[in-house]
Scaffold this motif. Sequence first.
Motif, mmCIF file in Angstrom:
data_model
loop_
_atom_site.group_PDB
_atom_site.id
_atom_site.type_symbol
_atom_site.label_atom_id
_atom_site.label_comp_id
_atom_site.label_asym_id
_atom_site.label_seq_id
_atom_site.Cartn_x
_atom_site.Cartn_y
_atom_site.Cartn_z
ATOM 1 N N ALA A 79 -95.093 -13.879 -67.634
ATOM 2 C CA ALA A 79 -95.649 -15.096 -68.243
ATOM 3 C C ALA A 79 -95.666 -16.240 -67.234
ATOM 4 O O ALA A 79 -96.615 -17.029 -67.194
ATOM 5 C CB ALA A 79 -94.826 -15.475 -69.468
ATOM 6 N N ASN A 102 -85.460 -19.703 -61.451
ATOM 7 C CA ASN A 102 -85.262 -18.445 -62.176
ATOM 8 C C ASN A 102 -83.852 -17.935 -61.917
ATOM 9 O O ASN A 102 -83.315 -18.104 -60.816
ATOM 10 C CB ASN A 102 -86.287 -17.400 -61.696
ATOM 11 C CG ASN A 102 -86.307 -16.177 -62.583
ATOM 12 O OD1 ASN A 102 -86.475 -16.291 -63.795
ATOM 13 N ND2 ASN A 102 -86.132 -15.001 -61.998
ATOM 14 N N THR A 107 -82.780 -14.971 -61.398
ATOM 15 C CA THR A 107 -82.819 -14.131 -60.200
ATOM 16 C C THR A 107 -83.652 -14.874 -59.157
ATOM 17 O O THR A 107 -84.891 -14.882 -59.209
ATOM 18 C CB THR A 107 -83.450 -12.762 -60.529
ATOM 19 O OG1 THR A 107 -82.778 -12.220 -61.669
ATOM 20 C CG2 THR A 107 -83.357 -11.805 -59.361
ATOM 21 N N LYS A 142 -86.884 -13.731 -57.210
ATOM 22 C CA LYS A 142 -88.198 -13.631 -57.876
ATOM 23 C C LYS A 142 -88.949 -14.967 -57.813
ATOM 24 O O LYS A 142 -90.167 -14.999 -57.646
ATOM 25 C CB LYS A 142 -88.023 -13.164 -59.324
ATOM 26 C CG LYS A 142 -87.787 -11.655 -59.400
ATOM 27 C CD LYS A 142 -87.283 -11.205 -60.747
ATOM 28 C CE LYS A 142 -88.320 -11.246 -61.833
ATOM 29 N NZ LYS A 142 -87.759 -10.744 -63.119
HETATM 30 P P1 NAP Z 1 -90.450 -10.979 -68.473
HETATM 31 O O1 NAP Z 1 -91.465 -10.599 -67.463
HETATM 32 O O2 NAP Z 1 -89.511 -9.943 -69.012
HETATM 33 O O3 NAP Z 1 -89.561 -12.179 -67.829
HETATM 34 C C1 NAP Z 1 -88.435 -12.685 -68.500
HETATM 35 C C2 NAP Z 1 -87.970 -13.961 -67.812
HETATM 36 O O4 NAP Z 1 -86.876 -14.513 -68.572
HETATM 37 C C3 NAP Z 1 -87.438 -13.736 -66.388
HETATM 38 O O5 NAP Z 1 -87.707 -14.876 -65.619
HETATM 39 C C4 NAP Z 1 -85.928 -13.574 -66.638
HETATM 40 O O6 NAP Z 1 -85.140 -13.904 -65.526
HETATM 41 C C5 NAP Z 1 -85.718 -14.607 -67.722
HETATM 42 N N1 NAP Z 1 -84.503 -14.288 -68.479
HETATM 43 C C6 NAP Z 1 -84.336 -13.329 -69.408
HETATM 44 N N2 NAP Z 1 -83.073 -13.344 -69.882
HETATM 45 C C7 NAP Z 1 -82.415 -14.327 -69.196
HETATM 46 C C8 NAP Z 1 -81.084 -14.843 -69.225
HETATM 47 N N3 NAP Z 1 -80.154 -14.334 -70.057
HETATM 48 N N4 NAP Z 1 -80.752 -15.881 -68.407
HETATM 49 C C9 NAP Z 1 -81.694 -16.407 -67.582
HETATM 50 N N5 NAP Z 1 -82.987 -15.978 -67.517
HETATM 51 C C10 NAP Z 1 -83.329 -14.936 -68.303
HETATM 52 O O7 NAP Z 1 -91.102 -11.639 -69.762
HETATM 53 P P2 NAP Z 1 -92.474 -12.470 -69.816
HETATM 54 O O8 NAP Z 1 -93.587 -11.544 -70.135
HETATM 55 O O9 NAP Z 1 -92.568 -13.309 -68.601
HETATM 56 O O10 NAP Z 1 -92.259 -13.364 -71.118
HETATM 57 C C11 NAP Z 1 -91.348 -14.447 -71.129
HETATM 58 C C12 NAP Z 1 -91.394 -15.111 -72.517
HETATM 59 O O11 NAP Z 1 -92.663 -15.707 -72.728
HETATM 60 C C13 NAP Z 1 -91.176 -14.131 -73.672
HETATM 61 O O12 NAP Z 1 -90.349 -14.743 -74.638
HETATM 62 C C14 NAP Z 1 -92.566 -13.934 -74.244
HETATM 63 O O13 NAP Z 1 -92.566 -13.652 -75.627
HETATM 64 C C15 NAP Z 1 -93.176 -15.307 -73.986
HETATM 65 N N6 NAP Z 1 -94.651 -15.261 -73.874
HETATM 66 C C16 NAP Z 1 -95.361 -16.042 -74.748
HETATM 67 C C17 NAP Z 1 -96.736 -16.065 -74.668
HETATM 68 C C18 NAP Z 1 -97.503 -16.918 -75.622
HETATM 69 O O14 NAP Z 1 -98.695 -16.660 -75.828
HETATM 70 N N7 NAP Z 1 -96.893 -17.954 -76.187
HETATM 71 C C19 NAP Z 1 -97.402 -15.281 -73.690
HETATM 72 C C20 NAP Z 1 -96.644 -14.503 -72.816
HETATM 73 C C21 NAP Z 1 -95.250 -14.503 -72.921
HETATM 74 P P3 NAP Z 1 -84.725 -12.764 -64.451
HETATM 75 O O15 NAP Z 1 -85.904 -12.626 -63.539
HETATM 76 O O16 NAP Z 1 -83.508 -13.314 -63.802
HETATM 77 O O17 NAP Z 1 -84.449 -11.519 -65.248
#
Ligand code: NAP
Length: 281
Positions: A139, A159, A161, A164
């Motif tokens: 995202a 971030n 990590t 990244k």
């Molecule tokens: P993703 O690729 O799995 O990335 C997750 C991100 O969250 C990474 O930066 C990760 O950090 C971080 N994260 C997860 N758990 C964490 C923790 N405990 N502490 C710190 N950082 C943490 O997911 P994504 O596809 O980018 O989606 C991210 C969010 O956006 C989701 O909730 C998704 O539902 C939402 N989203 C919404 C829309 C919309 O239309 N509104 C569209 C797309 C996505 P690390 O790299 O350190 O693991």
Amino acid sequence: MSGLSGRARLAGVIGWPIGHSRSPLLHGHWLDRYRIDGAYLPLAVPPDRLEAALRGLPALGFRGCNVTVPHKVAVAALVDQLDPVAERIGAVNTVTVAADGSLAGSNTDAFGFVANLDDGAAGWRDGVSTALVIGAGGAARAVLVALLDAGVPAIRIANRTAEKATALAAEFGPDRIAAVPWAERHEAAAGAGLLVNASSLGMTGQPALEFDLAALPAEATVTDLVYDPLRTPLLAAAAARGNRIVDGLGMLLHQARPGFAAWFGVEPTVDAALRRAVLAG
Ligand code: NAP
């Protein structure tokens, strides 16, 4: 969906699993509203059937499909044409079947992100010389592309990590994007006109994003991509100190517009009735 003719336009969303997707509800609402002879289906496709499912779309008469977790990156390598935005984001969320049966892949998340801000925070770009983005997953890539293309001069990215975030800054241009250490994210809000949570923190079942908003200017806009809950702890804290907030549901609704227009031939509108329908689902 009853009363479909043999010429009904067909589309759907491919994911694995697919039960959680709100896209069928969202497109179904528009199909009803515009009285379109068409259907939009949830399509549960495991990774090892992804290519076969995509290649089957033209034969089944599908106009195209959305793509969701976990297939967005894989589909970018499978389509016949990839639009430049999808190429930069490295993922496809919308596939359109061309007249010759070939598959065109695009990514409408960056469009949806900006359209949501335009909707919820008119004029948001004007005062934004710096934006702060939290998260560096899929995202966040779409958000970076959106902010770069919207002309935001400087973007900070933090971030958990760190590598990244550093890699994204290097890939998208260190002249405009700077990675900041996770522990320094709070101070990095100083001077920012826009704060974006593009991490999954704050989502139901996940910890809240710990963020001290003290350094964020009062006139900054705060937006969260998480839309379950609609008002995340970050948005609640930002609203309490008077910042303008924009929730993440609108991004989901707006990103659906280009696909619907391409498959069903009508430019759909995002409005309160659509929000209510998707939230009630
Ligand atoms: P993703 O690729 O799995 O990335 C997750 C991100 O969250 C990474 O930066 C990760 O950090 C971080 N994260 C997860 N758990 C964490 C923790 N405990 N502490 C710190 N950082 C943490 O997911 P994504 O596809 O980018 O989606 C991210 C969010 O956006 C989701 O909730 C998704 O539902 C939402 N989203 C919404 C829309 C919309 O239309 N509104 C569209 C797309 C996505 P690390 O790299 O350190 O693991």
